[in-house]
Design a protein around this motif. Structure first.
Motif, PDB file in Angstrom:
ATOM      1  N   MET A  28       0.378  28.243   3.575  1.00  0.00           N
ATOM      2  CA  MET A  28       0.324  26.919   4.197  1.00  0.00           C
ATOM      3  C   MET A  28       1.731  26.394   4.455  1.00  0.00           C
ATOM      4  N   SER A  29       1.881  25.671   5.559  1.00  0.00           N
ATOM      5  CA  SER A  29       3.143  24.976   5.781  1.00  0.00           C
ATOM      6  C   SER A  29       3.192  23.746   4.871  1.00  0.00           C
ATOM      7  N   ARG A  30       4.363  23.116   4.804  1.00  0.00           N
ATOM      8  CA  ARG A  30       4.500  21.924   3.970  1.00  0.00           C
ATOM      9  C   ARG A  30       3.538  20.832   4.430  1.00  0.00           C
ATOM     10  N   LEU A  31       3.450  20.636   5.752  1.00  0.00           N
ATOM     11  CA  LEU A  31       2.563  19.611   6.296  1.00  0.00           C
ATOM     12  C   LEU A  31       1.100  19.941   6.001  1.00  0.00           C
ATOM     13  N   GLU A  32       0.719  21.207   6.141  1.00  0.00           N
ATOM     14  CA  GLU A  32      -0.663  21.598   5.844  1.00  0.00           C
ATOM     15  C   GLU A  32      -0.989  21.411   4.375  1.00  0.00           C
ATOM     16  N   ALA A  33      -0.034  21.695   3.508  1.00  0.00           N
ATOM     17  CA  ALA A  33      -0.270  21.515   2.069  1.00  0.00           C
ATOM     18  C   ALA A  33      -0.474  20.037   1.738  1.00  0.00           C
ATOM     19  N   ILE A  34       0.328  19.191   2.365  1.00  0.00           N
ATOM     20  CA  ILE A  34       0.164  17.753   2.125  1.00  0.00           C
ATOM     21  C   ILE A  34      -1.200  17.291   2.629  1.00  0.00           C
ATOM     22  N   ARG A  35      -1.567  17.759   3.830  1.00  0.00           N
ATOM     23  CA  ARG A  35      -2.810  17.296   4.451  1.00  0.00           C
ATOM     24  C   ARG A  35      -4.056  17.788   3.727  1.00  0.00           C
ATOM     25  N   HIS A  36      -4.076  19.058   3.342  1.00  0.00           N
ATOM     26  CA  HIS A  36      -5.314  19.661   2.829  1.00  0.00           C
ATOM     27  C   HIS A  36      -5.393  19.701   1.306  1.00  0.00           C
ATOM     28  N   VAL A  37      -4.274  19.615   0.618  1.00  0.00           N
ATOM     29  CA  VAL A  37      -4.287  19.759  -0.836  1.00  0.00           C
ATOM     30  C   VAL A  37      -3.875  18.457  -1.523  1.00  0.00           C
ATOM     31  N   ILE A  38      -2.727  17.917  -1.124  1.00  0.00           N
ATOM     32  CA  ILE A  38      -2.182  16.761  -1.825  1.00  0.00           C
ATOM     33  C   ILE A  38      -2.898  15.467  -1.427  1.00  0.00           C
ATOM     34  N   MET A  39      -3.068  15.254  -0.120  1.00  0.00           N
ATOM     35  CA  MET A  39      -3.587  13.977   0.369  1.00  0.00           C
ATOM     36  C   MET A  39      -4.991  13.641  -0.135  1.00  0.00           C
ATOM     37  N   PRO A  40      -5.954  14.587  -0.127  1.00  0.00           N
ATOM     38  CA  PRO A  40      -7.294  14.222  -0.625  1.00  0.00           C
ATOM     39  C   PRO A  40      -7.281  13.739  -2.075  1.00  0.00           C
ATOM     40  N   GLN A  86       0.824  -1.202   0.000  1.00  0.00           N
ATOM     41  CA  GLN A  86       0.000   0.000   0.000  1.00  0.00           C
ATOM     42  C   GLN A  86       0.863   1.259   0.000  1.00  0.00           C
ATOM     43  N   SER A  87       2.014   1.200   0.650  1.00  0.00           N
ATOM     44  CA  SER A  87       2.895   2.370   0.656  1.00  0.00           C
ATOM     45  C   SER A  87       3.297   2.765  -0.761  1.00  0.00           C
ATOM     46  N   GLN A  88       3.484   1.768  -1.627  1.00  0.00           N
ATOM     47  CA  GLN A  88       3.848   2.064  -3.012  1.00  0.00           C
ATOM     48  C   GLN A  88       2.654   2.591  -3.800  1.00  0.00           C
ATOM     49  N   ILE A  89       1.469   2.085  -3.467  1.00  0.00           N
ATOM     50  CA  ILE A  89       0.264   2.610  -4.105  1.00  0.00           C
ATOM     51  C   ILE A  89       0.101   4.087  -3.762  1.00  0.00           C
ATOM     52  N   PHE A  90       0.240   4.409  -2.489  1.00  0.00           N
ATOM     53  CA  PHE A  90       0.067   5.795  -2.053  1.00  0.00           C
ATOM     54  C   PHE A  90       1.233   6.673  -2.517  1.00  0.00           C
ATOM     55  N   ARG A  91       2.438   6.119  -2.545  1.00  0.00           N
ATOM     56  CA  ARG A  91       3.579   6.892  -3.026  1.00  0.00           C
ATOM     57  C   ARG A  91       3.373   7.291  -4.482  1.00  0.00           C
ATOM     58  N   GLY A  92       2.913   6.339  -5.295  1.00  0.00           N
ATOM     59  CA  GLY A  92       2.646   6.657  -6.700  1.00  0.00           C
ATOM     60  C   GLY A  92       1.544   7.698  -6.842  1.00  0.00           C
ATOM     61  N   ALA A  93       0.501   7.579  -5.997  1.00  0.00           N
ATOM     62  CA  ALA A  93      -0.593   8.549  -6.063  1.00  0.00           C
ATOM     63  C   ALA A  93      -0.121   9.936  -5.646  1.00  0.00           C
ATOM     64  N   LEU A  94       0.702   9.997  -4.597  1.00  0.00           N
ATOM     65  CA  LEU A  94       1.223  11.291  -4.140  1.00  0.00           C
ATOM     66  C   LEU A  94       2.125  11.931  -5.189  1.00  0.00           C
ATOM     67  N   GLN A  95       2.964  11.127  -5.818  1.00  0.00           N
ATOM     68  CA  GLN A  95       3.873  11.666  -6.823  1.00  0.00           C
ATOM     69  C   GLN A  95       3.156  12.075  -8.106  1.00  0.00           C
TER      70      GLN A  95
END
Length: 277
Positions: A182-194, A158-167
């Protein structure tokens, strides 16, 4: 209050159910043979194996998600020793046969603290909802070991599935999020992760099916899941080996087919507008 009438009705209903089972058993034996009738008579025993299989799949895939998603984030955005450890540990898990992982987990890992915590949870669950298939002194430790083995093996994939999706998310979205404060963590949480979670559904669907089928490997450590209970049956009646195997194969097919259709609907529902599903 007169309980005689309800008691008589309950007794009659139970007698009718036994009669119906006997009739079905006789019909199956007449048209399909004694071996299929043997499978029918033991359907409840196989049903509890099915419950264990489903429960093991759900706990394993959940553990895989809880460990796999952070691992995917670390592999994508992390650095240093943590990144190196997560990457190498994932390679180790993906390169080791699941049977070896499960045997090592069951026989080598100290499961007592985990077992005690899970047993307390199971006891609380049974107080509320009644007995579960995991009641007994010998089953929970095998279930825990199987969950840990399947869960962390699934996490590595699953880590590779999510890594590919994030990239797959354009770098400009991170830059745009940072530019509005936004901080880097906030950008990942609110923009990239969804967006990444939506894009990972097709890969997650495949992993869910693999974990479901891999639960049969828990047979090796004595867990009473579907395959183990099937072996118990055809050892009782050796002429029914083919019938039992065909029956449980149909069960696995129904489970995987149903799961895939549900996840297809989930993927369609959460698909990012404008992107092909």
């Amino acid at each position: 209050m007169d309980f005689a009438v309800p008691l008589a009705e309950s007794t009659a209903l139970l007698a009718d159910q036994h009669q119906l089972v006997a009739i079905n058993d006789a019909l199956i034996e007449q048209y399909l043979g004694e071996d299929w009738a043997f499978v029918y008579r033991n359907r409840e025993y196989l049903f509890w194996g099915l419950i264990v299989t489903i429960a093991l799949t759900l706990t394993s895939i959940l553990l895989g998600f809880l460990a796999g998603f952070p691992a995917g984030v670390i592999e994508t955005y992390g650095s240093g020793y943590v990144h190196s450890f997560v990457r190498k540990f994932g390679v180790l898990l993906r390169g080791t046969p699941i049977l070896v992982i499960m045997l090592f987990t069951y026989f080598a890992l100290p499961l007592e603290p985990v077992y005690n915590a899970v047993q307390a949870g199971v006891n609380a669950f049974e107080v509320v909802l009644g007995p579960t298939p995991f009641t007994g002194p010998d089953v929970p430790d095998a279930f825990i070991a199987a969950t840990i083995a399947l869960g962390f093996r699934s996490a590595a994939y699953q880590s590779q599935i999510f890594r590919g999706a994030l990239q797959s998310i354009d770098d400009g979205q991170m830059e745009a999020a940072r530019s509005i404060g936004m901080s880097r963590l906030e950008a990942i949480r609110h923009v990239i992760m969804p967006q990444a979670l939506r894009r990972s559904v097709p890969g997650f669907q495949n992993e869910f099916t693999i974990v479901l089928k891999d639960t049969s490997i828990a047979f090796a450590i004595g867990l009473g899941e579907l395959l183990r209970r099937s072996q118990d049956l055809f050892l009782q009646q050796t002429t029914a080996v083919l019938e039992v195997i065909i029956f449980i194969s149909l069960i696995y097919f129904v489970l995987t087919f149903t799961t895939n259709r549900m996840l297809d609907a989930l993927s369609t529902h959460f698909a990012i507008p404008g992107e092909s599903s």
